[in-house]
Design a protein around this motif. Sequence first.
Motif, PDB file in Angstrom:
ATOM      1  N   ASP A   1       0.875  -0.972  -0.143  1.00 27.50           N
ATOM      2  CA  ASP A   1      -0.027  -0.118  -0.012  1.00 27.50           C
ATOM      3  C   ASP A   1       0.885   1.023  -0.117  1.00 27.50           C
ATOM      4  OD1 ASP A   1      -2.222   1.695   0.115  1.00 27.50           O
ATOM      5  OD2 ASP A   1      -3.023   0.975   2.118  1.00 27.50           O
ATOM      6  N   ASP A   2       0.404   2.216  -0.095  1.00 26.14           N
ATOM      7  CA  ASP A   2       1.182   3.478  -0.076  1.00 26.14           C
ATOM      8  C   ASP A   2       1.953   3.821   1.407  1.00 26.14           C
ATOM      9  OD1 ASP A   2       0.501   4.560  -2.566  1.00 26.14           O
ATOM     10  OD2 ASP A   2      -1.401   5.742  -1.898  1.00 26.14           O
TER      11      ASP A   2
ATOM     12  N   THR B   1      -1.727  -0.418  10.415  1.00 26.19           N
ATOM     13  CA  THR B   1      -2.390  -1.270  11.062  1.00 26.19           C
ATOM     14  C   THR B   1      -3.422  -2.313  10.152  1.00 26.19           C
ATOM     15  OG1 THR B   1      -4.201  -0.298  11.597  1.00 26.19           O
ATOM     16  CG2 THR B   1      -2.553  -0.219  13.153  1.00 26.19           C
ATOM     17  N   VAL B   2      -3.190  -3.586  10.525  1.00 31.75           N
ATOM     18  CA  VAL B   2      -4.316  -4.601   9.926  1.00 31.75           C
ATOM     19  C   VAL B   2      -5.717  -4.177   9.870  1.00 31.75           C
ATOM     20  CG1 VAL B   2      -5.166  -6.785   9.889  1.00 31.75           C
ATOM     21  CG2 VAL B   2      -2.868  -6.556  10.166  1.00 31.75           C
ATOM     22  N   GLY B   3      -6.052  -3.374  11.005  1.00 34.22           N
ATOM     23  CA  GLY B   3      -7.445  -2.820  11.135  1.00 34.22           C
ATOM     24  C   GLY B   3      -8.044  -1.706  10.058  1.00 34.22           C
ATOM     25  N   MET B   4      -6.814  -1.318   9.439  1.00 37.53           N
ATOM     26  CA  MET B   4      -7.165  -0.383   8.369  1.00 37.53           C
ATOM     27  C   MET B   4      -7.795  -1.027   7.068  1.00 37.53           C
ATOM     28  SD  MET B   4      -3.762   2.000   8.365  1.00 37.53           S
ATOM     29  CE  MET B   4      -3.134   3.130   9.814  1.00 37.53           C
TER      30      MET B   4
ATOM     31  N   ARG C   1      -9.408   0.030   3.741  1.00 30.17           N
ATOM     32  CA  ARG C   1      -8.172   0.641   2.417  1.00 30.17           C
ATOM     33  C   ARG C   1      -7.964  -0.916   1.721  1.00 30.17           C
ATOM     34  NH1 ARG C   1      -3.750   4.498   4.971  1.00 30.17           N
ATOM     35  NH2 ARG C   1      -2.729   3.990   2.568  1.00 30.17           N
ATOM     36  N   LYS C   2      -7.601  -0.966   0.562  1.00 25.83           N
ATOM     37  CA  LYS C   2      -7.138  -1.911  -0.269  1.00 25.83           C
ATOM     38  C   LYS C   2      -5.757  -2.327  -0.726  1.00 25.83           C
ATOM     39  CE  LYS C   2     -11.737  -2.501  -1.010  1.00 25.83           C
ATOM     40  NZ  LYS C   2     -12.567  -3.698  -0.106  1.00 25.83           N
ATOM     41  N   TYR C   3      -5.256  -3.490  -0.299  1.00 25.65           N
ATOM     42  CA  TYR C   3      -3.781  -3.884  -0.761  1.00 25.65           C
ATOM     43  C   TYR C   3      -3.631  -3.608  -2.155  1.00 25.65           C
ATOM     44  CZ  TYR C   3      -3.763  -6.085   3.877  1.00 25.65           C
ATOM     45  OH  TYR C   3      -3.671  -6.167   5.176  1.00 25.65           O
ATOM     46  N   LEU C   4      -2.476  -3.055  -2.345  1.00 26.06           N
ATOM     47  CA  LEU C   4      -2.171  -2.661  -3.668  1.00 26.06           C
ATOM     48  C   LEU C   4      -1.523  -3.861  -4.566  1.00 26.06           C
ATOM     49  CD1 LEU C   4      -0.846   0.887  -3.591  1.00 26.06           C
ATOM     50  CD2 LEU C   4      -3.095   0.079  -4.208  1.00 26.06           C
ATOM     51  N   HIS C   5      -0.653  -4.620  -3.493  1.00 23.40           N
ATOM     52  CA  HIS C   5       0.300  -5.835  -4.133  1.00 23.40           C
ATOM     53  C   HIS C   5       1.068  -5.230  -5.420  1.00 23.40           C
ATOM     54  CE1 HIS C   5      -2.414  -8.542  -1.548  1.00 23.40           C
ATOM     55  NE2 HIS C   5      -1.159  -8.132  -0.642  1.00 23.40           N
ATOM     56  N   GLU C   6       1.692  -4.373  -5.525  1.00 25.37           N
ATOM     57  CA  GLU C   6       2.491  -4.101  -6.708  1.00 25.37           C
ATOM     58  C   GLU C   6       3.836  -4.313  -6.499  1.00 25.37           C
ATOM     59  OE1 GLU C   6       1.811   0.394  -7.156  1.00 25.37           O
ATOM     60  OE2 GLU C   6      -0.323   0.129  -7.493  1.00 25.37           O
ATOM     61  N   LYS C   7       4.414  -4.799  -7.694  1.00 22.97           N
ATOM     62  CA  LYS C   7       5.684  -5.387  -7.695  1.00 22.97           C
ATOM     63  C   LYS C   7       6.843  -3.939  -7.691  1.00 22.97           C
ATOM     64  CE  LYS C   7       9.552  -7.868 -10.216  1.00 22.97           C
ATOM     65  NZ  LYS C   7       9.705  -8.609 -11.582  1.00 22.97           N
ATOM     66  N   ILE C   8       7.749  -3.785  -6.830  1.00 22.25           N
ATOM     67  CA  ILE C   8       8.556  -2.759  -6.927  1.00 22.25           C
ATOM     68  C   ILE C   8      10.031  -3.195  -7.612  1.00 22.25           C
ATOM     69  CG2 ILE C   8      10.168  -1.380  -5.562  1.00 22.25           C
ATOM     70  CD1 ILE C   8       8.279  -2.059  -3.056  1.00 22.25           C
ATOM     71  N   ASP C   9      10.141  -2.435  -8.772  1.00 27.29           N
ATOM     72  CA  ASP C   9      11.404  -2.576  -9.598  1.00 27.29           C
ATOM     73  C   ASP C   9      12.783  -2.343  -8.820  1.00 27.29           C
ATOM     74  OD1 ASP C   9       9.910  -3.003 -11.714  1.00 27.29           O
ATOM     75  OD2 ASP C   9       9.953  -1.116 -12.425  1.00 27.29           O
TER      76      ASP C   9
END
Length: 454
Positions: free
Chosen positions: A115-116, A437-440, A446-454
Amino acid sequence: MSAATGTTALPAAEVAKTARNASFTIKSLPGSARDLALDAIYDALAAYKDDILAANARDMEAAEKLVDEGRLSRSLVKRLDLSRGGKYEDMLQGIKDVRGLEDPVGKTTMATKLDDGLTLHRYTTPIGTLLIIFEARPEVIANISSLAIKSGNAAILKGGKESTHSFAAIANVISEALSSTDIPPGAIQLVQSREAVKDLLDQDAYIDLVIPRGGNDLVRYIKDNTKIPVMGHADGLCATYIHEDADVRIATDVVVDGKTDYPAACNATETLIVHSKALTTVLPAVVTALQAKGVAVRCDAESHGALHAVPDTALSAAGKTILQTATTEDFTTEFLDLVIAVRTVNTLQEAVAHINAHGSGHTDCIVTSSETAADEFCRMVDSAGVYWNASTRFADGYRYGFGTEVGISTNKVHARGPVGLEGLMIYKYVVRGQGHTVGMYGSGGRKYLHEKID
């Protein structure tokens, strides 16, 4: 450490605890410091070669007497000999090769933006504390010490009684060499007491992995007497299968090398499986070449009959008379000697079934001119190494470019095959956030992005 022998006499629990504490330090050292330690070991072992070979000669003399008394196998003596075939130089080269490999510690193998402001990284990290127990093969001390230091692991080494003098001489040299480096005391410990083995196997609170280097009895004893994970293989029951379309020259070269290059090795070919259509076209030349190297050929009924029926130009009458009859046990035996068992099959699938049922999952080979047959064999054989038109003797960390190896694993988890630096690493996951926190997350959040970081 004793200045006289380079080995430790501390109680097993203290040895293990000291090694574990040292493991936290050695993995934090920069790669340059670990490389300098390998330089020191290399230089010291090169400088004291004559002294170490003299010690090894004393072990060889004692071992030869035990062989004469029937208390030690000839194959074990071959493994003990450091002067054989440039083995000492190979040991030194192995250290240099490991030195030249990329630092395996702290490499990023995955990076994800969850996430951000929230990231996940996966890094390589050492296993921790290794216990290596081995028979004969005194060069294992240098091999394992080098791999452990390069990979940031602590290691406890226990050699066999047949290598007592060699072990003490090499241990002393390595101990002295490391004393002038940044490697912490206890990172490499060498024990000689036979009684220490069982106590060390009880130290599951401090030791993370046991690596046995020896015969079936040693490996099974260790597996039956410890809660610590064990990495290794009990047998090296390797097979080479000659398919119906095999090239005679390739089959002969591959089988003869696999059996005779070093019969006492765990990657030597022990079983020769032959398609029934190759019994009279390929097998006679292979058997002739094997017999010329002094190999006893033990045949099943079909191959025995076929070889006796071929013209004397294909296999001499003298060659036929020394063929032996195989027993059922021969196809489940690791001979470690100039003996090979021949089994006849009618299909490739039958060959695969035999290997998967009777082999040890180490290394197996197919000799064929068909890429389709080779691909099927490589897919279906359940072994750590599967080869096409290449000797089983290639199953080795040095030949794979690993520098050297701690052993060959037939395990189905973690490392498999020749285990070099990569096999001594595990993973660590690091999450970096900004008060997340997981509670967010979750319903309406909020939604997980799960984006690959180069």
